[in-house]
Scaffold this active site. Structure first.
Site, short mmCIF file in Angstrom:
data_model
loop_
_atom_site.label_atom_id
_atom_site.label_comp_id
_atom_site.label_asym_id
_atom_site.label_seq_id
_atom_site.Cartn_x
_atom_site.Cartn_y
_atom_site.Cartn_z
N CYS A 54 38.86 38.12 37.58
CA CYS A 54 40.33 38.04 37.69
C CYS A 54 40.97 39.36 37.32
O CYS A 54 41.93 39.81 37.96
CB CYS A 54 40.89 36.94 36.79
SG CYS A 54 40.25 35.31 37.17
N ARG A 137 40.20 30.52 43.56
CA ARG A 137 40.94 31.70 44.05
C ARG A 137 41.56 31.37 45.41
O ARG A 137 40.96 31.59 46.44
CB ARG A 137 40.00 32.90 44.14
CG ARG A 137 39.39 33.26 42.81
CD ARG A 137 38.47 34.45 42.86
NE ARG A 137 37.64 34.46 41.66
CZ ARG A 137 38.05 34.89 40.47
NH1 ARG A 137 39.25 35.39 40.33
NH2 ARG A 137 37.26 34.84 39.42
C1 BEZ Z 1 36.14 35.67 36.20
O1 BEZ Z 1 35.40 36.56 35.81
O2 BEZ Z 1 37.30 35.92 36.57
C2 BEZ Z 1 35.65 34.27 36.26
C3 BEZ Z 1 34.33 34.06 36.60
C4 BEZ Z 1 33.85 32.75 36.65
C5 BEZ Z 1 34.69 31.70 36.31
C6 BEZ Z 1 36.01 31.93 36.00
C7 BEZ Z 1 36.50 33.22 35.96
#
Ligand code: BEZ
Length: 237
Positions: A54, A137
């Site tokens: 994110c 997402r």
């Molecule tokens: C992230 O790194 O943004 C992420 C990865 C897996 C699950 C939720 C967030």
């Protein structure tokens, strides 16, 4: 509050009016989509603040914000976190994090607090098979009349391709301005597709008359559309 699985997975579709909501954001209260009348807007969700994928996405989107603005498109983010978490995360991004050569990035677009999941549920951003507590997402493209024009979904572990998000926006704006369709992998400057022949006469004419069309067959005709013209029209939005 309704908690059935059906409610969690309901989602608006392409061609629907964007569901309305009022929300607290890092830039104050917004009324969606009314505050964006006359503009394109990309409403996107991410799983959580202070997570690496994110963070890379926010840095990238924020760095591209001016490019999107030039096409009359605003950005609005969302995650199932509270306002103070959002503020702390955006401050950390600006002060400490660099990604792909981008640093000191100030996220100026609104980030919705959605701790109650009210907005995430309205937009089908919770996909229980992936996570019951974090939004996937999702990317919703909403046009100047408040209609959902395209939707892209990615799983939690996969960062989005922002070139594709920009390409899709320009392609839809080009379709609207020039009444054409865009073929696979289209980018400004590539040939565009004209609407299929609507009668036997037009089909025949397309195959036999000299014109600026290039027809593979009667149902598959393209024409040139210069990059300059596309960008002039799209950027003057
Ligand atoms: C992230 O790194 O943004 C992420 C990865 C897996 C699950 C939720 C967030």
């Amino acid at each position: 509050m309704e908690t059935t699985l059906e409610h969690l997975v309901s989602m608006p579709r392409i061609g629907d009016e964007a569901p309305e909501f009022k929300a607290i954001t890092t830039q104050g209260i917004i009324n969606f989509p009314n505050d964006y009348n006359g503009k394109w807007v990309i409403l996107f969700s991410h799983p959580a603040d202070f997570t690496p994928v994110c963070t890379s996405e926010f840095i990238t989107f924020a760095a591209l914000e001016d490019k999107f603005k030039k096409t009359n498109c605003s950005l609005v983010g969302l995650s199932i976190d509270g306002l103070y978490s959002h503020i702390a995360w955006l401050r950390t991004i600006r002060e400490k994090i660099s990604f792909n050569g981008m640093r000191n990035i100030d996220v100026k677009f609104p980030l919705i607090e959605d701790i109650t999941m009210e907005v995430a549920k309205k937009y089908g951003m919770i996909q229980p098979g992936e996570s019951k507590t974090q939004a996937v997402r999702a990317v919703f493209f909403v046009d100047p009349k408040g209609i959902i024009r395209a939707i892209i979904y990615y799983p939690l572990s996969l960062g989005r391709n922002f070139d594709e998000i920009y390409r899709a926006l320009i392609a839809m704006q080009t379709s609207d301005k020039f009444s054409v369709a865009t073929p696979a992998d289209w980018n400004p400057g590539d040939d565009v597709i004209i609407s299929p022949a609507g009668s036997c006469g037009i089909a025949e004419e397309r195959m036999t008359t000299d014109s600026d069309l290039k027809c593979e067959d009667w149902f598959f005709c393209t024409k040139k559309l210069s990059k300059d013209l596309v960008l002039k029209e799209v950027l003057k939005n």
